[in-house]
Design an enzyme around this catalytic site. Structure first.
Site, short mmCIF file in Angstrom:
data_model
loop_
_atom_site.label_atom_id
_atom_site.label_comp_id
_atom_site.label_asym_id
_atom_site.label_seq_id
_atom_site.Cartn_x
_atom_site.Cartn_y
_atom_site.Cartn_z
CG ASN A 9 -1.67 7.07 3.29
OD1 ASN A 9 -2.83 7.24 2.94
ND2 ASN A 9 -0.59 6.90 2.77
CD1 TRP A 10 -6.54 4.17 7.16
CD2 TRP A 10 -8.32 4.92 7.11
NE1 TRP A 10 -6.97 4.12 8.63
CE2 TRP A 10 -8.30 4.55 8.74
CE3 TRP A 10 -9.70 5.74 6.97
CZ2 TRP A 10 -9.00 4.76 9.61
CZ3 TRP A 10 -10.55 5.80 8.05
CH2 TRP A 10 -10.31 5.25 9.32
CE LYS A 11 -0.49 3.52 1.11
NZ LYS A 11 0.49 2.66 0.59
CG HIS A 95 2.46 8.08 -0.06
ND1 HIS A 95 2.25 7.29 -1.24
CD2 HIS A 95 2.28 7.47 0.97
CE1 HIS A 95 2.32 6.17 -0.63
NE2 HIS A 95 2.53 6.18 0.61
CD GLU A 97 0.66 4.43 -2.59
OE1 GLU A 97 -0.65 5.02 -2.01
OE2 GLU A 97 1.14 3.44 -2.00
CD GLU A 167 5.44 6.22 3.50
OE1 GLU A 167 4.77 5.67 4.40
OE2 GLU A 167 4.84 6.36 2.24
N GLY A 173 3.80 -1.61 0.68
CA GLY A 173 3.05 -2.59 0.31
C GLY A 173 3.50 -3.87 -0.20
CB SER A 213 6.14 -3.69 4.85
OG SER A 213 5.76 -3.77 3.45
N GLY A 234 0.39 1.90 6.13
CA GLY A 234 -0.51 1.80 4.99
C GLY A 234 -1.58 0.33 5.27
N GLY A 235 -1.32 -0.63 4.75
CA GLY A 235 -2.28 -1.64 4.83
C GLY A 235 -2.36 -2.17 6.23
P1 13P Z 1 2.07 -0.30 3.54
O1 13P Z 1 2.15 -0.05 5.22
O2 13P Z 1 0.92 -0.85 2.94
O3 13P Z 1 3.47 -0.84 3.07
O4 13P Z 1 2.12 1.36 2.94
C1 13P Z 1 3.01 2.09 3.58
C2 13P Z 1 2.71 3.54 3.07
O5 13P Z 1 2.51 3.95 1.94
C3 13P Z 1 2.04 4.49 4.16
O6 13P Z 1 2.02 5.81 3.62
#
Ligand code: 13P
Length: 253
Positions: A9-11, A95, A97, A167, A173, A213, A234-235
């Site tokens: 997920n590149w956000k 998600h 967010e 999640e 994050g 994470s 994510g990251g």
């Molecule tokens: P991180 O891997 O950066 O913690 O993010 C997880 C995420 O929100 C994937 O959708």
């Protein structure tokens, strides 16, 4: 047997150019990988270019959200048919967010889910508790509510093709991933509920991803849990080498 999935997920990261460079670099690193479904979710703007760069490869493309209506006066929104035509075959829904920053609720996640299914997109439906809810002992109740309402009206046949991502909000994050035991407990609980509501066959086929994470160093122990079928990253999905390493960490499951 459920095929493991690793989805990035590149956000709100990567321009069209950066996204295409990423896919071109990723292609040779994962070309020999079979048995793991590999997905990247760029911002809307890069979906088409990423889908072109990933054509005839083992890399699939996902959107990060969509609107439930087919078209209309909804400034700033994008429909399921639009992302499908742009080249997406998956969509991330609900998600945390989206829920905390943009007002997504279980009800709107459910509407988006129905639109995604109608457009033949594979939905990746996110659920997860906050730190406060975990510390208050509410984790499983929160997951039950999110799962039940998000999946309202879904048939067993549809569930088999849906992906659910657990999640925990406190792990996103933060560098603080859930322990394999915490992830395993939540996933086994979720599958139990799916079995109860949709029947054993559908529940056994539905993939449950862990997100929060995930890194090259922790994917192996997380995915070793019986009901963890992959990861939503994510990251660590923004860097080609680290994403490829996470994909490899899911091999042989
Ligand atoms: P991180 O891997 O950066 O913690 O993010 C997880 C995420 O929100 C994937 O959708």
């Amino acid at each position: 047997m459920r095929q493991p999935m690793i989805a990035g997920n590149w956000k709100m990261f990567k321009t069209v150019h950066e996204a295409v460079v990423f896919v071109k670099e990723l292609r040779p690193l994962v070309a020999d990988v079979t048995g793991v479904e590999i997905v990247v979710a760029p911002p809307f703007t890069a979906i088409h270019a990423v889908a072109e760069a990933a054509r005839n490869t083992n890399i699939g493309v996902s959107a990060q959200s969509l609107h439930w209506e087919r078209e209309g006066a909804f400034t700033g929104e994008v429909s399921a048919g639009m992302v499908r035509e742009a080249g997406a075959e998956y969509v991330i829904l609900g998600h945390s967010e989206r829920r905390t920053l943009f007002g997504d609720t279980d009800l709107t996640v459910n509407r988006r889910l129905m639109a995604a299914l109608a457009a033949e997109l594979t939905p990746i439906v996110c659920v997860g508790e906050t730190l406060e809810q975990r510390e208050g002992g509410q984790t499983l109740a929160v997951l039950d509510q999110q799962l039940k309402q998000s999946l309202d009206g879904v048939t067993g046949a549809q569930l088999a093709a849906i992906v659910v991502a657990y999640e925990p909000v406190w792990a996103i994050g933060t560098g603080r991933n859930a322990t394999p035991a915490q992830a395993g407990e939540a996933h086994t609980h979720l599958r139990g509920r799916l079995r109860q509501w949709f029947g054993a066959d559908a529940a056994e086929q539905c993939r449950l991803l862990y997100g929060g994470s995930v890194k090259p160093g922790n994917i192996a122990t997380l995915i070793a849990e019986a009901d963890v079928d992959g990861a939503l990253v994510g990251g660590a999905s923004l860097d080609v080498a680290s994403f490829a390493e996470i994909v490899r960490g899911a091999l042989g499951r």
